[in-house]
Design an enzyme around this catalytic site. Structure first.
Site, mmCIF file in Angstrom:
data_model
loop_
_atom_site.group_PDB
_atom_site.id
_atom_site.type_symbol
_atom_site.label_atom_id
_atom_site.label_comp_id
_atom_site.label_asym_id
_atom_site.label_seq_id
_atom_site.Cartn_x
_atom_site.Cartn_y
_atom_site.Cartn_z
ATOM 1 N N CYS A 7 0.864 -1.189 0.000
ATOM 2 C CA CYS A 7 0.000 0.000 0.000
ATOM 3 C C CYS A 7 0.899 1.237 0.000
ATOM 4 O O CYS A 7 2.084 1.133 -0.360
ATOM 5 C CB CYS A 7 -0.989 -0.020 1.176
ATOM 6 S SG CYS A 7 -0.234 0.028 2.809
ATOM 7 N N ARG A 13 -3.443 -0.444 5.499
ATOM 8 C CA ARG A 13 -4.045 -1.553 4.751
ATOM 9 C C ARG A 13 -3.159 -2.793 4.641
ATOM 10 O O ARG A 13 -3.588 -3.913 4.946
ATOM 11 C CB ARG A 13 -4.429 -1.077 3.335
ATOM 12 C CG ARG A 13 -5.538 -0.054 3.310
ATOM 13 C CD ARG A 13 -5.649 0.650 1.979
ATOM 14 N NE ARG A 13 -4.503 1.523 1.725
ATOM 15 C CZ ARG A 13 -4.293 2.197 0.619
ATOM 16 N NH1 ARG A 13 -5.141 2.071 -0.381
ATOM 17 N NH2 ARG A 13 -3.239 2.969 0.485
ATOM 18 N N ASP A 123 -8.361 3.886 1.216
ATOM 19 C CA ASP A 123 -7.366 4.189 2.243
ATOM 20 C C ASP A 123 -8.075 4.718 3.491
ATOM 21 O O ASP A 123 -8.707 5.780 3.430
ATOM 22 C CB ASP A 123 -6.400 5.255 1.694
ATOM 23 C CG ASP A 123 -5.154 5.358 2.548
ATOM 24 O OD1 ASP A 123 -5.210 4.931 3.719
ATOM 25 O OD2 ASP A 123 -4.141 5.847 2.044
HETATM 26 P P1 4NP Z 1 -1.798 2.952 4.011
HETATM 27 O O1 4NP Z 1 -2.410 4.330 4.531
HETATM 28 O O2 4NP Z 1 -1.230 3.213 2.639
HETATM 29 O O3 4NP Z 1 -2.974 2.031 3.963
HETATM 30 O O4 4NP Z 1 -0.749 2.530 5.023
HETATM 31 C C1 4NP Z 1 -1.672 5.520 4.648
HETATM 32 C C2 4NP Z 1 -0.820 5.696 5.704
HETATM 33 C C3 4NP Z 1 -0.127 6.892 5.843
HETATM 34 C C4 4NP Z 1 -0.287 7.898 4.910
HETATM 35 C C5 4NP Z 1 -1.134 7.717 3.837
HETATM 36 C C6 4NP Z 1 -1.825 6.531 3.707
HETATM 37 N N1 4NP Z 1 0.409 9.141 5.059
HETATM 38 O O5 4NP Z 1 0.167 10.044 4.246
HETATM 39 O O6 4NP Z 1 1.238 9.270 5.966
#
Ligand code: 4NP
Length: 159
Positions: A7, A13, A123
């Site tokens: 991800c 995720r 997300d």
């Molecule tokens: P992930 O979600 O891709 O599902 O782990 C996110 C976690 C952190 C961030 C964006 C999406 N961020 O911008 O820090």
């Protein structure tokens, strides 16, 4: 068999999907190692998001030992199957893989559940705990399907 789930941040995720899929593979007696990574490095070395840890825990899965890491160019060679949570992750994997890119190894995670639909796992980072519960349900259903497919693939490979 080694599977990598990818991800953006590797804290919401993909750590959840890693924990769910590893547990289902272990319960099914499949020799599969599941790992996860992020296409961005914002959260390298960090544990999963508290809400991902919580929703996993509520479903009997421990993911708090996991630590975030970034997708590496060599991952495309290291893993047999790479599953991207959304189209942007898919494109980032392609770019990072450079000359080693192998389209046959990489697909969208939700295409395992609904083939050819190119749907994305939303997300939950920007939302509330309900978003994590919805993502858990999607991940759980998809991992059931992945395990069914792997059972067939791995038993065919043994015969
Ligand atoms: P992930 O979600 O891709 O599902 O782990 C996110 C976690 C952190 C961030 C964006 C999406 N961020 O911008 O820090």
């Amino acid at each position: 068999m080694k599977i990598l789930i990818v991800c953006l941040g590797n804290i919401c995720r993909s750590p959840l999907a890693q924990g769910v899929l590893q547990q289902k593979c272990d319960e099914a007696g499949l020799q599969v190692k599941v790992d996860s990574a992020g296409t961005a490095g914002y959260h390298q070395g960090e544990p999963p998001h508290p809400d991902s840890i919580k929703v996993a825990q509520e479903n009997g899965i421990s993911i708090s030992h996991q630590r975030g890491r970034m997708f590496k160019t060599c991952d495309i060679q290291e893993y047999d199957k790479i599953l991207a949570m959304d189209r942007s992750n898919y494109c980032a994997i392609k770019t990072s893989s450079g000359k080693s890119w192998d389209e046959s190894k990489v697909s969208l995670f939700l295409n395992e559940l609904n083939p050819g639909k190119n749907e994305e796992v939303p997300d939950p980072w920007y939302g509330t705990y309900d978003g994590y519960k919805d993502v858990y349900k999607l991940i759980d259903a998809t991992c059931d399907r992945i395990v069914e497919k792997l059972k067939n693939e791995l038993s065919l490979a043994q015969n």
